[in-house]
Design an enzyme around this catalytic site. Sequence first.
Site, PDB file in Angstrom:
ATOM      1  N   ASP A 203       0.874  -1.158   0.000  1.00  9.93           N
ATOM      2  CA  ASP A 203       0.000   0.000   0.000  1.00  9.93           C
ATOM      3  C   ASP A 203       0.927   1.228   0.000  1.00  9.93           C
ATOM      4  O   ASP A 203       2.114   1.111   0.339  1.00  9.93           O
ATOM      5  CB  ASP A 203      -0.861  -0.057   1.267  1.00  9.93           C
ATOM      6  CG  ASP A 203      -1.719   1.166   1.444  1.00  9.93           C
ATOM      7  OD1 ASP A 203      -2.518   1.450   0.546  1.00  9.93           O
ATOM      8  OD2 ASP A 203      -1.589   1.830   2.494  1.00  9.93           O
TER       9      ASP A 203
ATOM     10  N   ASP B 247       0.010   5.093   0.913  1.00  6.86           N
ATOM     11  CA  ASP B 247      -0.178   6.032   2.024  1.00  6.86           C
ATOM     12  C   ASP B 247      -0.228   5.263   3.348  1.00  6.86           C
ATOM     13  O   ASP B 247      -1.098   4.418   3.539  1.00  6.86           O
ATOM     14  CB  ASP B 247      -1.473   6.818   1.808  1.00  6.86           C
ATOM     15  CG  ASP B 247      -1.834   7.686   2.996  1.00  6.86           C
ATOM     16  OD1 ASP B 247      -0.917   8.107   3.721  1.00  6.86           O
ATOM     17  OD2 ASP B 247      -3.030   7.934   3.206  1.00  6.86           O
TER      18      ASP B 247
ATOM     19  N   ASN C 105      -3.474   9.415  -7.239  1.00  4.24           N
ATOM     20  CA  ASN C 105      -2.235  10.203  -7.296  1.00  4.24           C
ATOM     21  C   ASN C 105      -0.992   9.351  -7.030  1.00  4.24           C
ATOM     22  O   ASN C 105       0.103   9.887  -6.856  1.00  4.24           O
ATOM     23  CB  ASN C 105      -2.290  11.323  -6.253  1.00  4.24           C
ATOM     24  CG  ASN C 105      -3.364  12.343  -6.576  1.00  4.24           C
ATOM     25  OD1 ASN C 105      -3.244  13.099  -7.539  1.00  4.24           O
ATOM     26  ND2 ASN C 105      -4.429  12.371  -5.781  1.00  4.24           N
TER      27      ASN C 105
ATOM     28  N   ASP D 143      -1.769  -0.506   5.930  1.00  5.62           N
ATOM     29  CA  ASP D 143      -1.959   0.212   7.204  1.00  5.62           C
ATOM     30  C   ASP D 143      -3.430   0.412   7.539  1.00  5.62           C
ATOM     31  O   ASP D 143      -3.732   0.985   8.591  1.00  5.62           O
ATOM     32  CB  ASP D 143      -1.279   1.586   7.160  1.00  5.62           C
ATOM     33  CG  ASP D 143      -2.037   2.562   6.276  1.00  5.62           C
ATOM     34  OD1 ASP D 143      -2.399   2.168   5.141  1.00  5.62           O
ATOM     35  OD2 ASP D 143      -2.283   3.686   6.712  1.00  5.62           O
TER      36      ASP D 143
HETATM   37  P1  B16 Z   1      -6.737   9.994  -3.896  1.00  7.19           P
HETATM   38  P2  B16 Z   1      -3.551   4.211   0.038  1.00  7.19           P
HETATM   39  C1  B16 Z   1      -5.415   6.122  -0.036  1.00  7.19           C
HETATM   40  O1  B16 Z   1      -4.089   5.706  -0.276  1.00  7.19           O
HETATM   41  C2  B16 Z   1      -5.434   7.079   1.156  1.00  7.19           C
HETATM   42  O2  B16 Z   1      -5.029   6.399   2.341  1.00  7.19           O
HETATM   43  C3  B16 Z   1      -6.838   7.612   1.342  1.00  7.19           C
HETATM   44  O3  B16 Z   1      -6.849   8.531   2.424  1.00  7.19           O
HETATM   45  C4  B16 Z   1      -7.290   8.294   0.053  1.00  7.19           C
HETATM   46  O4  B16 Z   1      -8.630   8.743   0.174  1.00  7.19           O
HETATM   47  C5  B16 Z   1      -7.196   7.299  -1.104  1.00  7.19           C
HETATM   48  O5  B16 Z   1      -5.865   6.809  -1.202  1.00  7.19           O
HETATM   49  C6  B16 Z   1      -7.568   7.928  -2.425  1.00  7.19           C
HETATM   50  O6  B16 Z   1      -6.603   8.904  -2.738  1.00  7.19           O
HETATM   51  O7  B16 Z   1      -7.748  10.988  -3.478  1.00  7.19           O
HETATM   52  O8  B16 Z   1      -5.338  10.545  -4.029  1.00  7.19           O
HETATM   53  O9  B16 Z   1      -7.147   9.252  -5.153  1.00  7.19           O
HETATM   54  O10 B16 Z   1      -3.470   4.076   1.521  1.00  7.19           O
HETATM   55  O11 B16 Z   1      -4.527   3.219  -0.606  1.00  7.19           O
HETATM   56  O12 B16 Z   1      -2.197   4.186  -0.635  1.00  7.19           O
HETATM   57 MG    MG Z   2      -2.811   3.139   3.297  1.00  5.91          MG
END
Ligand code: B16
Ligand code: MG
Length: 222
Positions: free
Chosen positions: A9, A11, A116, A168
């Site tokens: 993962d 974030d 992103n 996480d």
């Molecule tokens: P975006 P992960 C997730 O990343 C984030 O933890 C979550 O807070 C966020 O809403 C989601 O990505 C979507 O992100 O708005 O940038 O498309 O933990 O899956 O790496």
């Molecule tokens: Mg995450």
Amino acid sequence: MPIQAFVFDLDGVITDTAEYHYRAWKRLADENGIPFTRADNEALRGVSRRESLLRLLNGRNITEAQAQAWMARKNGYYQQHLQYLRPADALPGVTAFLAAARSRGLKLAIASASRNARFVLNRLELTQRFDVIGDGRSVSEPKPSPDLFIWVADQLRIAPESAVVFEDAKAGVDAAKQAGCLTIGIGDAEVGHADIHLPDGLREARVESILNRLAAVRSTRG
Ligand code: B16
Ligand code: MG
């Protein structure tokens, strides 16, 4: 079945962009008079942008056009923060762990809900470390659906059962388990149901030790 890949993962595992997500959602919430705290933000960890908006709205109704506009606005705020992300913002132990896994012959992949993800990895200068990058555009059903992990395993040309997922967030561990992967829970969020729990993240993690512990998990499962 031998372990062939580590799937990460983004974030909360590779870097901590949760703070940037928080500031962006907070700004949107403030502009619209919606109460939103750091504690509320914890419930957004690892879930998709749309699901994050729904949790922030907490039952308030907005039109689909408004939802699209708010998500775009929040993403603009978030991307402003990402401009400042640097290679030093990889979490402690990450780059050494990736190198050790690679020299052990394991394939490496990302499975992030974020649209992103590629931009974040480029800012961290980690893109080239991964054989496959699955992100918020790869599949239509977000975590806790298993689809993203199945997609990543397919791209790696391995069975999901040969992959170890580092996550996480509860939604991510649930998704990876559902896909049939082995799971490593990172940090103190609700990931105690993973096969192995690493409260300190990858800081002290050792590839051999994780592989040995997973072999033990498998043997007790039978
Ligand atoms: P975006 P992960 C997730 O990343 C984030 O933890 C979550 O807070 C966020 O809403 C989601 O990505 C979507 O992100 O708005 O940038 O498309 O933990 O899956 O790496
Ligand atoms: Mg995450």
